[in-house]
Design an enzyme around this catalytic site. Structure first.
Site, PDB file in Angstrom:
ATOM      1  N   SER A  76       0.709  -1.238   0.099  1.00 35.35           N
ATOM      2  CA  SER A  76      -0.029   0.081   0.045  1.00 35.35           C
ATOM      3  C   SER A  76       0.992   1.450   0.013  1.00 35.35           C
ATOM      4  O   SER A  76       1.627   1.530  -0.855  1.00 35.35           O
ATOM      5  CB  SER A  76      -0.930  -0.176   1.243  1.00 35.35           C
ATOM      6  OG  SER A  76      -1.927   0.952   1.091  1.00 35.35           O
ATOM      7  N   ASP A 291      -2.935   6.272  -3.088  1.00 38.42           N
ATOM      8  CA  ASP A 291      -1.709   5.768  -2.414  1.00 38.42           C
ATOM      9  C   ASP A 291      -1.052   4.608  -3.477  1.00 38.42           C
ATOM     10  O   ASP A 291      -1.464   4.306  -4.513  1.00 38.42           O
ATOM     11  CB  ASP A 291      -1.999   5.135  -1.078  1.00 38.42           C
ATOM     12  CG  ASP A 291      -2.742   3.990  -1.073  1.00 38.42           C
ATOM     13  OD1 ASP A 291      -3.702   3.833  -2.014  1.00 38.42           O
ATOM     14  OD2 ASP A 291      -3.184   3.077  -0.159  1.00 38.42           O
ATOM     15  N   ASP A 293      -1.339   1.508  -3.620  1.00 39.50           N
ATOM     16  CA  ASP A 293      -2.247   0.332  -4.290  1.00 39.50           C
ATOM     17  C   ASP A 293      -3.520   1.171  -4.723  1.00 39.50           C
ATOM     18  O   ASP A 293      -4.482   0.200  -4.782  1.00 39.50           O
ATOM     19  CB  ASP A 293      -2.200  -0.918  -3.435  1.00 39.50           C
ATOM     20  CG  ASP A 293      -2.924  -0.501  -2.209  1.00 39.50           C
ATOM     21  OD1 ASP A 293      -3.134   0.577  -1.648  1.00 39.50           O
ATOM     22  OD2 ASP A 293      -3.621  -1.500  -1.434  1.00 39.50           O
ATOM     23  N   ASP A 295      -5.937   2.329  -2.735  1.00 38.36           N
ATOM     24  CA  ASP A 295      -7.259   2.081  -1.852  1.00 38.36           C
ATOM     25  C   ASP A 295      -7.493   3.431  -1.079  1.00 38.36           C
ATOM     26  O   ASP A 295      -8.587   3.585  -0.173  1.00 38.36           O
ATOM     27  CB  ASP A 295      -7.330   0.867  -1.206  1.00 38.36           C
ATOM     28  CG  ASP A 295      -6.288   0.899  -0.226  1.00 38.36           C
ATOM     29  OD1 ASP A 295      -5.342   1.699  -0.124  1.00 38.36           O
ATOM     30  OD2 ASP A 295      -6.217  -0.114   0.629  1.00 38.36           O
ATOM     31  N   GLU A 385     -11.729   6.506   6.956  1.00 34.93           N
ATOM     32  CA  GLU A 385     -10.939   6.721   7.896  1.00 34.93           C
ATOM     33  C   GLU A 385     -10.403   8.081   7.466  1.00 34.93           C
ATOM     34  O   GLU A 385     -10.469   8.572   6.143  1.00 34.93           O
ATOM     35  CB  GLU A 385      -9.795   5.774   7.939  1.00 34.93           C
ATOM     36  CG  GLU A 385     -10.121   4.464   8.481  1.00 34.93           C
ATOM     37  CD  GLU A 385      -9.171   3.582   8.516  1.00 34.93           C
ATOM     38  OE1 GLU A 385      -8.531   3.406   9.650  1.00 34.93           O
ATOM     39  OE2 GLU A 385      -8.806   3.076   7.832  1.00 34.93           O
ATOM     40  N   ALA A 386     -10.010   8.808   8.482  1.00 42.14           N
ATOM     41  CA  ALA A 386      -9.449  10.276   7.947  1.00 42.14           C
ATOM     42  C   ALA A 386      -8.173  10.186   6.836  1.00 42.14           C
ATOM     43  O   ALA A 386      -7.993  10.860   6.274  1.00 42.14           O
ATOM     44  CB  ALA A 386      -8.716  11.145   9.302  1.00 42.14           C
ATOM     45  N   ASN A 387      -7.377   8.923   6.928  1.00 39.94           N
ATOM     46  CA  ASN A 387      -6.200   8.806   5.840  1.00 39.94           C
ATOM     47  C   ASN A 387      -6.999   8.460   4.407  1.00 39.94           C
ATOM     48  O   ASN A 387      -6.165   8.231   3.432  1.00 39.94           O
ATOM     49  CB  ASN A 387      -5.561   7.500   6.141  1.00 39.94           C
ATOM     50  CG  ASN A 387      -6.070   6.130   6.200  1.00 39.94           C
ATOM     51  OD1 ASN A 387      -7.410   6.061   5.533  1.00 39.94           O
ATOM     52  ND2 ASN A 387      -5.997   5.151   6.970  1.00 39.94           N
TER      53      ASN A 387
END
Length: 557
Positions: A76, A291, A293, A295, A385-387
């Site tokens: 990732s 990112d 990969d 996702d 998620e915040a990411n």
């Protein structure tokens, strides 16, 4: 070794396992752990793990009566030298939690004991070895990926499984393929089981959703020099002028380029655009980063003052959830279809407040499996998620309602059509940066929002994340979805007392799942106070844990 007892049905391939296992010996000093992201570490040490994952995936398929199981080889957002592997269950969801421990046990068995440990696992799990076994697998662009695929394939051969190589593609495409293969020819058919099927399904839904809307201006996409680059290029061909892409960081062959000064994780943690986009972005222009990969997704723009403004997973969740709530209401389904949002403790407090005024919001521990499971409890569950990792889940009963509902007005008919198209646009198996990107663009087109107007829906509270290296992360235990510390005793009260000194102060502490690190999150109304609160709490953690004196927080108070 004595012959197999009656409890094992079918042939247990001792010789094949011992032969192939000898080609992929495990180093005695290495220990592996299957976590939320599967196995993840330096790619050069994963050979034995990939062989054993191949064996486990084949057995998982047998246990599930020959349904196809997926394996994705990726790390990732990690640096290029890392690699990893995770298993995907038949509906495209993450591996059943109980099997994570089996994966860890098999990965750590000694070379001499592996065949016996595996035999005991097959017997105790009552796996019928006469059942068929099917596995589809893929990898990202990492240089170690090719050799790891060969180790995985040896694991499949040892069990006699049927393998399907999906090649170099994104994690979300692999998840899509798994569900598409297993639902083929059923009433739950998810789509054609090919990469083309993935593109076709999404692009057709996108075209329908933006039909009649003003032309969408070009979108700048940072592909993190990863597998998202070739997949985004193919998607662009399907979309044509409906949504023009301007792709950056598309080099997948130069060593060291993957996720290096680019990608969603870089943007989120550094809170600035990739250096390759400096001077490229016009004021107010939408840009996003994938990112390694593909996702995770992070949007951002440069405002009139030349300030960088980030539109992260929280901003995406609020935009999407509010849009879906409106469509459900306009379709006349508000009483029958309940929409909810799932966040983690890392969600910005301002986003939670904004959402809570409109729909139910739940908080879960960090990790996609927790969010995904909680989102399944709603008729339509939005989780991010915040990411930047997240998606939207439509329950089976909701899909049926949307298909059968009889609208009574033209407005209801239009809203219902949009909802049905959204179910085709969204990759419901896993967070998918490209699917989420198209979803964001749909909402912006419908609302006629620019990035500036989207950002102005609410203002993020300033926040800071600090990492504290500790001798033993297991000394830190949490409760209440990781928002409160149970141990060390007394530390939570000190944090609570400190937070009261800051306007809008909030802070929590949680141990990392993979390294001896404790993460400290803090937010407050003012940037200076958020920073100060974060480092003061980090100092408390450091003092409590007897932290490494060479790695004390840089701005330790």
């Amino acid at each position: 070794m004595s012959g197999p007892p009656v409890s094992i049905r079918g042939h247990f391939p001792h010789k094949e396992i011992e032969h192939y296992s000898s080609l992929h010996p495990k180093a005695r000093h290495l220990q592996f752990s299957y976590g939320t992201a599967g196995f993840r570490t330096l790619g050069v040490v994963l050979d034995s793990v990939l062989f054993r994952v191949g064996v486990l995936a084949a057995l998982r398929s047998k246990k599930l009566d020959g349904k196809t199981v997926g394996v994705m080889i990726t790390a990732s957002h990690n640096p290029e030298e890392d690699n990893g592997v995770k298993l995907v269950d038949p509906r495209g969801e993450m591996l059943e939690a109980a099997w994570e421990a089996h994966a860890t046990n098999l990965a750590n068995a000694s070379n001499e004991d592996f065949s016996d440990v595996l035999y005991d696992f097959v017997r105790d799990s009552r796996i019928d070895m006469s059942k068929p076994s099917r596995v589809v697998y893929a990898r990202d662009t990492r240089p170690t990926g090719e050799s790891l695929v060969k180790a995985l394939e040896d694991g499949l051969k040892a069990i006699g499984a049927e393998g399907r190589d999906a090649g170099i593609t994104t994690t979300p495409v692999l998840h899509y393929l798994v569900r598409a293969i297993n639902t083929k020819g059923t009433k739950e058919e998810y789509g054609e089981d090919s990469e083309d099927g993935y593109f076709q399904k999404m692009s057709e839904a996108f075209r329908k959703l933006v039909s009649g809307r003003p032309r969408i201006p070009p979108l700048v996409i940072d592909c993190a020099n990863g597998v998202g680059a070739p997949i985004a290029k193919k998607l662009a061909e399907y979309l044509g002028e409906t949504l023009p892409f301007v792709l950056y960081n598309t080099d997948t062959t130069t060593p060291g380029g993957l996720n290096n000064n680019c990608g969603a994780d870089y943007v989120k943690t550094q809170q600035k655009p990739p250096p390759s986009l400096n001077g490229v972005l016009q004021k107010g222009q939408r840009a996003c980063s994938l990112d390694g990969d593909a996702d995770r997704l992070m949007y951002y723009f440069i405002d009139e003052r030349n300030y960088f403004l980030m539109l992260d997973g929280d901003k995406i969740a609020t935009l999407v959830a509010a849009f879906i709530v409106d469509l459900v209401r306009l379709a006349g389904l508000a009483e029958q279809v309940k929409v909810g949002v799932v966040q983690t403790a890392y969600a910005n407090g301002a986003s939670t407040k904004y959402l809570a005024d409109k729909l139910p919001v739940r908080c879960t521990p960090t990790g996609v499996k927790h969010l995904h499971h909680a989102a399944e409890q709603f008729n339509i569950g939005v989780y991010f998620e915040a990411n930047g990792h997240g998606t939207v889940l439509f329950s089976p009963s909701t899909l049926e309602k949307l298909e059968k509902h009889e609208p009574s007005t033209p407005a209801q008919s239009t809203a219902l059509r949009h909802l049905n198209n959204l179910t085709q646009l969204v990759n419901q198996t896993v967070g998918d940066a490209l699917s989420d990107m198209l979803l964001v663009e749909v909402v912006l087109a419908h609302k006629a929002y620019s990035a500036i107007e989207w950002n102005s829906l609410y203002t993020d509270l300033p926040n800071r994340l600090v990492k504290v290296h500790v001798p033993n992360r297991n000394a830190f235990k949490t409760e209440d979805a990781e928002r409160r510390l149970v141990s060390p005793r007394g530390l939570q009260k000190k944090i609570d007392d400190l937070c009261k000194r800051y306007d809008g102060g909030r802070s929590f502490v949680r141990p990392s799942g993979t390294e001896d690190v404790v993460r400290v999150y803090a937010e407050a109304v003012l940037r200076s106070q958020a920073d100060e609160l974060a480092f003061r709490v980090a100092g408390m953690v450091y003092d409590e844990a007897g932290g490494d004196p060479h790695r004390r927080p840089k701005e330790y108070y």
